[in-house]
Write a protein that holds these residues in place. Sequence first.
Motif, short mmCIF file in Angstrom:
data_model
loop_
_atom_site.label_atom_id
_atom_site.label_comp_id
_atom_site.label_asym_id
_atom_site.label_seq_id
_atom_site.Cartn_x
_atom_site.Cartn_y
_atom_site.Cartn_z
N LEU A 1 7.04 -79.95 21.82
CA LEU A 1 7.84 -80.08 20.61
C LEU A 1 8.09 -78.71 19.99
N ARG A 2 7.06 -77.86 20.01
CA ARG A 2 7.18 -76.52 19.42
C ARG A 2 8.04 -75.60 20.27
N GLU A 3 7.76 -75.56 21.56
CA GLU A 3 8.39 -74.55 22.41
C GLU A 3 9.77 -74.96 22.91
N THR A 4 10.00 -76.24 23.13
CA THR A 4 11.20 -76.68 23.82
C THR A 4 12.16 -77.46 22.95
N VAL A 5 11.64 -78.30 22.05
CA VAL A 5 12.51 -79.18 21.27
C VAL A 5 12.93 -78.55 19.95
N MET A 6 11.95 -78.14 19.14
CA MET A 6 12.25 -77.62 17.80
C MET A 6 12.40 -76.11 17.76
N GLY A 7 11.62 -75.42 18.55
CA GLY A 7 11.53 -73.97 18.45
C GLY A 7 10.37 -73.59 17.54
N PRO A 8 9.68 -72.48 17.83
CA PRO A 8 8.48 -72.10 17.07
C PRO A 8 8.69 -71.94 15.57
N ASP A 9 9.82 -71.39 15.15
CA ASP A 9 10.02 -71.13 13.72
C ASP A 9 10.04 -72.43 12.92
N LEU A 10 10.87 -73.38 13.33
CA LEU A 10 10.96 -74.65 12.62
C LEU A 10 9.65 -75.42 12.71
N PHE A 11 9.10 -75.48 13.93
CA PHE A 11 7.85 -76.22 14.11
C PHE A 11 6.74 -75.63 13.27
N ASP A 12 6.55 -74.33 13.34
CA ASP A 12 5.42 -73.70 12.65
C ASP A 12 5.51 -73.89 11.15
N TYR A 13 6.70 -73.80 10.59
CA TYR A 13 6.85 -74.01 9.15
C TYR A 13 6.44 -75.43 8.78
N ALA A 14 6.93 -76.42 9.54
CA ALA A 14 6.62 -77.81 9.23
C ALA A 14 5.13 -78.10 9.45
N PHE A 15 4.55 -77.53 10.50
CA PHE A 15 3.14 -77.77 10.80
C PHE A 15 2.25 -77.19 9.70
N ARG A 16 2.59 -75.99 9.23
CA ARG A 16 1.84 -75.40 8.12
C ARG A 16 1.98 -76.25 6.86
N GLU A 17 3.18 -76.77 6.65
CA GLU A 17 3.40 -77.62 5.47
C GLU A 17 2.50 -78.85 5.53
N TYR A 18 2.41 -79.46 6.70
CA TYR A 18 1.52 -80.62 6.85
C TYR A 18 0.08 -80.23 6.55
N ALA A 19 -0.39 -79.14 7.17
CA ALA A 19 -1.78 -78.72 6.99
C ALA A 19 -2.07 -78.42 5.52
N GLN A 20 -1.15 -77.75 4.84
CA GLN A 20 -1.40 -77.37 3.45
C GLN A 20 -1.27 -78.56 2.51
N ARG A 21 -0.37 -79.50 2.81
CA ARG A 21 -0.28 -80.70 1.98
C ARG A 21 -1.57 -81.52 2.03
N TRP A 22 -2.20 -81.56 3.22
CA TRP A 22 -3.29 -82.50 3.44
C TRP A 22 -4.65 -81.84 3.60
N MET A 23 -4.78 -80.55 3.28
CA MET A 23 -6.10 -79.93 3.35
C MET A 23 -6.99 -80.55 2.25
N PHE A 24 -8.20 -80.90 2.65
CA PHE A 24 -9.18 -81.57 1.79
C PHE A 24 -8.70 -82.96 1.35
N LYS A 25 -7.84 -83.57 2.15
CA LYS A 25 -7.37 -84.93 1.88
C LYS A 25 -7.42 -85.74 3.17
N HIS A 26 -7.01 -87.02 3.08
CA HIS A 26 -7.11 -87.95 4.20
C HIS A 26 -5.73 -88.41 4.67
N PRO A 27 -5.11 -87.70 5.62
CA PRO A 27 -3.78 -88.10 6.09
C PRO A 27 -3.84 -89.19 7.15
N THR A 28 -2.73 -89.89 7.31
CA THR A 28 -2.54 -90.87 8.38
C THR A 28 -1.53 -90.30 9.38
N PRO A 29 -1.37 -90.94 10.55
CA PRO A 29 -0.34 -90.46 11.48
C PRO A 29 1.05 -90.41 10.85
N GLU A 30 1.37 -91.41 10.03
CA GLU A 30 2.70 -91.43 9.42
C GLU A 30 2.90 -90.23 8.49
#
Length: 766
Positions: free
Chosen positions: A534-563
């Motif tokens: 998803l990172r390397e082939t579908v989205m590209g590192p820039d878009l993927f990395d921004y979204a992945f960091r957003e997920y990690a920062q939104r849910w640090m010290f919290k309880h996320p679900t797959p959704e």
Amino acid sequence: MNNLKYLVLSALFVTVGVFAQQDQEKKEPQQGHVNQNKFKQLYDEFSTPNMYRAASGAPGVAYYQQQADYVMDLELDDVNAKLSGFETITYTNNSPDVLKYLWVQLDQNMRARDSQTPLIEGSGVNPAAQISSYANDYMGEGFDGGFNIQEVKGVNGKPLQHMINRTMMRVDMPKPLASGEQFSFSIKWWYNINDHVNGRGRSGYEYFKEDDNRAYVMAQFYPRMAVYNDVEGWQNSQFWGRDEFALPFGNFEVNITVPADHILDGTGKLTNRKEVFSKDMMKRYEKAKKSYNEPVIVVTQDEVIEKIKTKSTKTNTWKLYAGNVRDFGFATSRRYIWDMMAVKIGNKDVMAVSMYGKEGNPLWEDWSTKAVASTLKSYSRMTFDYPYHKAISVHAKQQGMEYPMICWNYGRPDAEGNYSDRTKFGMMSVIIHEVGHNFFPMIVNSDERQWTWMDEGLNTFVQYVAEQDFGKWYPGALSEGQSAYPSRRGPAKNITRYMGGDQDFIAPIMTKGLNTYQFGNNAYGKPGTALNILRETVMGPDLFDYAFREYAQRWMFKHPTPEDFFRTMEDASAFDLDWYWRGWFYTTDYVDIGIKDVKKYYVTTKANKAGGDLAKRYGMDEKDLVYFVEDGSDEYTAGMKSESISDKSTTLKEYLMDNFTATERAKMEEPKFFYSVTFNKPGGLVMPIIVEYTYADGTSKTETYPAQIWRLNDNEVSKAISSAKEIVGITVDPKLETADVDTSNNTWPREVKQGDFDKFKNKVKN
């Protein structure tokens, strides 16, 4: 679009439309069906957004989570390998609900003599068995494990009603606990510590017969609060041994009494360092805090060798405090060498730490702490700055397990200190993986008991990134001839054997970990690879990395679900990925995209039969059309005889260019070759089609058709290719980026194998 292209495409479009319409008219009426399109949105699978979890994937305005604070006094009986504890738990109800009772996890009960865990696994008589396994399985009473709960009391000293159901204990409160209220109670307990080498287990001790000593790695050692949340109320899944742990955050004040000649480290800050460190240890520790490139040894191997000759009968109490962590672990032994170094994370220093026996050297002294430091930098770059003050790697045979700030890892040279690449990179990879677990799920705190992949899969993905960083930052770790770290999981090609395997023994990623086949591939390999693709082939590192960091920062010290993860990745990237989640995570479809057919065409101004029929049907002048004749067809042969078609392409007549100026004409490149390439998809997984076209002059061009090309036909699609140069070779997925399970259909001409394609291109060029 210029008029020439418009005429060409219009002719093709009309031709296809007419023939499709004629075919449709011949078909019998069919029954209707529900939407089975693989690009259908995941509304049916996802929960409805609410005040607790927003549609964006972020915590909702009313998001809450419970808190469990612990004060513990522990004592290790090294002679009898027994741990005793007294703990006080203060539970804060931050939910809007009134709670009548509390649930506590008793994970050690999985090893009790009456445990049902051995009964859920099918077994048979093997043709041979190790003597130790035979004795354990058939001759002994089994290990006498499990918690011995001596008392459960309220803060007033009165016993509390409680009930134990295998690995769960319900504690009944004197009165219901209202929203915003706290309840404190205490538990007194003890249990026999297991031998984690011979009896297996995520924690326990390793016994060293040569010096009659043990090295302890201790976790799941105390009764722990279960999670209560907005998704399922109380976590009610028993611990059978595989699925790991769902835990609330809290503060820990832990006092651990061990033999005076032991060294100990664990989750949290050591609050009485000067009481338990010698003067030499303090000096070395202060030096380590200023060393950023090489570890400083705080307890040396020579000191350990001298220490294990005797055993102290006195004790020391090590005091640790950890704020806002979900669990607690510690390691203790008189056999541990101890080294440390500082690593800069953001604007603060973090201590990278290793504890290991002399059996680990020279490998551990050379590389363990550096692997810790490198991991913290890589994961912080991909998520958020590591928030704790240290990360510890502990050497333990056959182990790979994680807890906040501490983990145990395997990897041991032979008796002479020699080791293979497999041992070296195995050790480095398990350290990177387990230290990485500090981020997932120790901080981004998913429910491992339910969704193992959110723990292991996300971590395996970032592990791959961190391994590649480690190879760049510490090239001395690589072996001769290696240009990059030899990662086992992450590259797309490494998952194809599993994904193309027997469907009777494959489960979707979105399956409870206990119920999956091939646990390692399902929980680690496939989701980790899916995210890498998803990172390397579908989205590209820039878009993927921004979204992945957003997920990690939104849910640090919290309880996320797959959704929450799926929604955040889309929300922060403007990338509709429902098709990707559906295929990779909710099904066992696999990637197999091939080249079904390639047809070559020439253009002519002489009307062919199909084009002539079109012109008549729509009242068009035949002179207003360009005609395509398939190479090798009857019309092509007839055209060649009448010299209306050249061996390449007839020069387009000037009257077709009337709508273009001389300047525009000069810039236009006249295509001489036309191809219709039909791609098919024997595998069920929709993916982008990555195609490399190789030309007669030896050059090549790569084109990526988005996955949406399959949206109207899930079986095959065709692309019209115009080219000024003759195409002599076509390869699908030339760099093996999509996890295609069968590459035998990926090339044209078919006799050219994908692995030999570079040789083929060089041959063409020369």
